[in-house]
Motif scaffolding. Structure first.
Motif, PDB file in Angstrom:
ATOM      1  N   THR A 116       0.845  -1.194   0.000  1.00 43.76           N
ATOM      2  CA  THR A 116       0.000   0.000   0.000  1.00 43.76           C
ATOM      3  C   THR A 116       0.884   1.250   0.000  1.00 43.76           C
ATOM      4  N   PRO A 117       0.304   2.417  -0.248  1.00 42.42           N
ATOM      5  CA  PRO A 117       1.091   3.660  -0.198  1.00 42.42           C
ATOM      6  C   PRO A 117       1.706   3.918   1.175  1.00 42.42           C
ATOM      7  N   ARG A 118       1.173   3.279   2.227  1.00 40.15           N
ATOM      8  CA  ARG A 118       1.690   3.473   3.585  1.00 40.15           C
ATOM      9  C   ARG A 118       2.637   2.342   4.006  1.00 40.15           C
ATOM     10  N   GLY A 119       2.950   1.473   3.065  1.00 43.71           N
ATOM     11  CA  GLY A 119       3.830   0.358   3.364  1.00 43.71           C
ATOM     12  C   GLY A 119       3.103  -0.976   3.289  1.00 43.71           C
ATOM     13  N   ILE A 120       3.781  -2.037   3.690  1.00 40.84           N
ATOM     14  CA  ILE A 120       3.190  -3.366   3.649  1.00 40.84           C
ATOM     15  C   ILE A 120       2.075  -3.483   4.680  1.00 40.84           C
ATOM     16  N   ARG A 121       0.943  -3.986   4.228  1.00 45.16           N
ATOM     17  CA  ARG A 121      -0.179  -4.229   5.109  1.00 45.16           C
ATOM     18  C   ARG A 121      -0.684  -5.659   4.889  1.00 45.16           C
ATOM     19  N   PHE A 122      -1.550  -6.124   5.791  1.00 37.53           N
ATOM     20  CA  PHE A 122      -2.010  -7.507   5.765  1.00 37.53           C
ATOM     21  C   PHE A 122      -3.525  -7.536   5.853  1.00 37.53           C
ATOM     22  N   THR A 123      -4.144  -8.462   5.134  1.00 36.24           N
ATOM     23  CA  THR A 123      -5.599  -8.489   5.085  1.00 36.24           C
ATOM     24  C   THR A 123      -6.118  -9.901   4.848  1.00 36.24           C
ATOM     25  N   ARG A 124      -7.384 -10.089   5.202  1.00 41.39           N
ATOM     26  CA  ARG A 124      -8.086 -11.345   4.912  1.00 41.39           C
ATOM     27  C   ARG A 124      -9.078 -11.139   3.772  1.00 41.39           C
ATOM     28  N   LYS A 125      -9.150  -9.924   3.238  1.00 38.03           N
ATOM     29  CA  LYS A 125     -10.078  -9.648   2.142  1.00 38.03           C
ATOM     30  C   LYS A 125      -9.563 -10.298   0.865  1.00 38.03           C
ATOM     31  N   GLY A 126     -10.384 -11.117   0.252  1.00 39.18           N
ATOM     32  CA  GLY A 126      -9.925 -11.826  -0.933  1.00 39.18           C
ATOM     33  C   GLY A 126     -10.627 -11.456  -2.212  1.00 39.18           C
ATOM     34  N   ASN A 127     -11.349 -10.327  -2.224  1.00 38.69           N
ATOM     35  CA  ASN A 127     -12.010  -9.896  -3.461  1.00 38.69           C
ATOM     36  C   ASN A 127     -10.993  -9.174  -4.341  1.00 38.69           C
ATOM     37  N   LEU A 128     -10.251  -9.959  -5.120  1.00 37.40           N
ATOM     38  CA  LEU A 128      -9.143  -9.460  -5.921  1.00 37.40           C
ATOM     39  C   LEU A 128      -9.554  -9.219  -7.376  1.00 37.40           C
ATOM     40  N   SER A 129      -8.664  -8.594  -8.117  1.00 39.85           N
ATOM     41  CA  SER A 129      -8.900  -8.353  -9.534  1.00 39.85           C
ATOM     42  C   SER A 129      -7.557  -8.078 -10.221  1.00 39.85           C
ATOM     43  N   ILE A 130      -7.598  -7.837 -11.523  1.00 40.73           N
ATOM     44  CA  ILE A 130      -6.397  -7.518 -12.298  1.00 40.73           C
ATOM     45  C   ILE A 130      -6.491  -6.082 -12.790  1.00 40.73           C
ATOM     46  N   ASP A 131      -5.439  -5.285 -12.565  1.00 41.77           N
ATOM     47  CA  ASP A 131      -5.464  -3.893 -13.031  1.00 41.77           C
ATOM     48  C   ASP A 131      -5.066  -3.835 -14.510  1.00 41.77           C
ATOM     49  N   PRO A 132      -5.135  -2.667 -15.151  1.00 43.58           N
ATOM     50  CA  PRO A 132      -4.823  -2.550 -16.578  1.00 43.58           C
ATOM     51  C   PRO A 132      -3.423  -3.042 -16.956  1.00 43.58           C
ATOM     52  N   GLU A 133      -2.498  -3.059 -16.008  1.00 45.59           N
ATOM     53  CA  GLU A 133      -1.137  -3.534 -16.286  1.00 45.59           C
ATOM     54  C   GLU A 133      -0.992  -5.029 -16.051  1.00 45.59           C
ATOM     55  N   GLY A 134      -2.084  -5.677 -15.667  1.00 39.31           N
ATOM     56  CA  GLY A 134      -2.036  -7.112 -15.443  1.00 39.31           C
ATOM     57  C   GLY A 134      -1.586  -7.504 -14.048  1.00 39.31           C
ATOM     58  N   VAL A 135      -1.516  -6.536 -13.122  1.00 40.50           N
ATOM     59  CA  VAL A 135      -1.074  -6.811 -11.753  1.00 40.50           C
ATOM     60  C   VAL A 135      -2.265  -7.240 -10.904  1.00 40.50           C
ATOM     61  N   LEU A 136      -2.061  -8.269 -10.109  1.00 41.26           N
ATOM     62  CA  LEU A 136      -3.095  -8.731  -9.189  1.00 41.26           C
ATOM     63  C   LEU A 136      -3.216  -7.730  -8.049  1.00 41.26           C
ATOM     64  N   VAL A 137      -4.424  -7.197  -7.859  1.00 37.63           N
ATOM     65  CA  VAL A 137      -4.612  -6.119  -6.880  1.00 37.63           C
ATOM     66  C   VAL A 137      -5.831  -6.370  -6.006  1.00 37.63           C
ATOM     67  N   THR A 138      -5.886  -5.623  -4.891  1.00 32.79           N
ATOM     68  CA  THR A 138      -7.054  -5.644  -4.019  1.00 32.79           C
ATOM     69  C   THR A 138      -8.150  -4.765  -4.616  1.00 32.79           C
TER      70      THR A 138
END
Length: 238
Positions: free
Chosen positions: A91-113
């Motif tokens: 994240t912009p504030r550094g590494i964070r941790f989550t249990r949220k799994g609703n992911l997707s792919i951004d326009p660059e093909g990166v797996l994102v939250t």
């Protein structure tokens, strides 16, 4: 002023804080991966409260990390972690941790939250090739398509969850060093729901409201008693 009123004031403010925690839990009943909070109050000297009521606060609000119910979505980019572990997110504030799994792919093909933050794999950001028809995410978080390995989710854990602090949007932060989780299973096409129990929270809310009302009655009794004492002293005949 009767010193007993200080205890009533403290109790009243404590119930306000408890009520706010309960309402926040209820407000997040449908939030993916949300973990409910409990309130534990630690007493201070009443003198500090009289000087500044803003000092009245819950010293420790432990988070309940128990498993939320898994909900089937059928979306190939949705995942749920069953057992211990967290997704590692940049994240912009550094590494964070989550249990949220609703992911997707951004326009660059990166797996994102959902917020657009990169989800980290064993080798850093997970970038997928374009025009993938279907993907498979196995029990260990290995991502593949047509038999081609595309990366693996970095599912991490912590020896002591008390060091995890909520950082908004379902993310946690900590100064602890994460370790590789060994007690988890990834379920593709599912999401972990909130672990809030509506019945328990509603019972707690009713109890908190009743306690607050009782404290208010005690405070009012002390005020009336003081007023009566002052009035009687003022009318003493000499």
């Amino acid at each position: 002023m009767n010193k007993g009123i200080y205890s009533a004031i403290f109790g009243s403010l404590t119930e306000q804080i408890r009520f706010n925690i309960i309402t926040n839990n209820l407000a997040n009943i449908n939030s993916i991966g949300f973990k409910k909070d409990h309130s534990i109050s630690v007493s201070r000297s009443f003198g500090s409260y009289l000087k500044d009521y803003s000092q009245v606060k819950v010293e420790h609000t432990p988070t309940d990390f128990s498993q939320g119910e898994l909900q089937f979505t059928g979306n190939q980019w949705d995942i749920a972690i069953k057992g211990r572990g967290f997704l590692k997110v940049q994240t912009p504030r550094g590494i964070r941790f989550t249990r949220k799994g609703n992911l997707s792919i951004d326009p660059e093909g990166v797996l994102v939250t959902k917020e657009g933050f990169p989800v980290l794999g064993k080798q850093g950001k997970i970038t997928l090739p374009p025009k993938l028809d279907t993907i498979n995410i196995d029990n260990f978080g290995v991502i593949s398509s047509n038999g081609r390995n595309l990366g693996q989710l970095d599912i991490v854990d912590f020896s002591n969850y008390s060091g995890l602090k909520k950082d908004g949007l379902g993310f946690f932060k900590t100064t602890q060093q994460p370790i590789t989780s060994k007690e988890y299973t990834i379920s593709q096409g599912y999401l972990e729901g909130s672990n809030v129990n509506v019945v328990e929270e509603m019972v707690g809310m009713i109890e908190s409201l009743r306690n607050y009302e009782s404290y208010q009655k005690v405070i009012q009794t002390f005020i009336e008693a003081d007023h009566q004492s002052i009035t009687q002293i003022g009318t003493i005949k000499t």
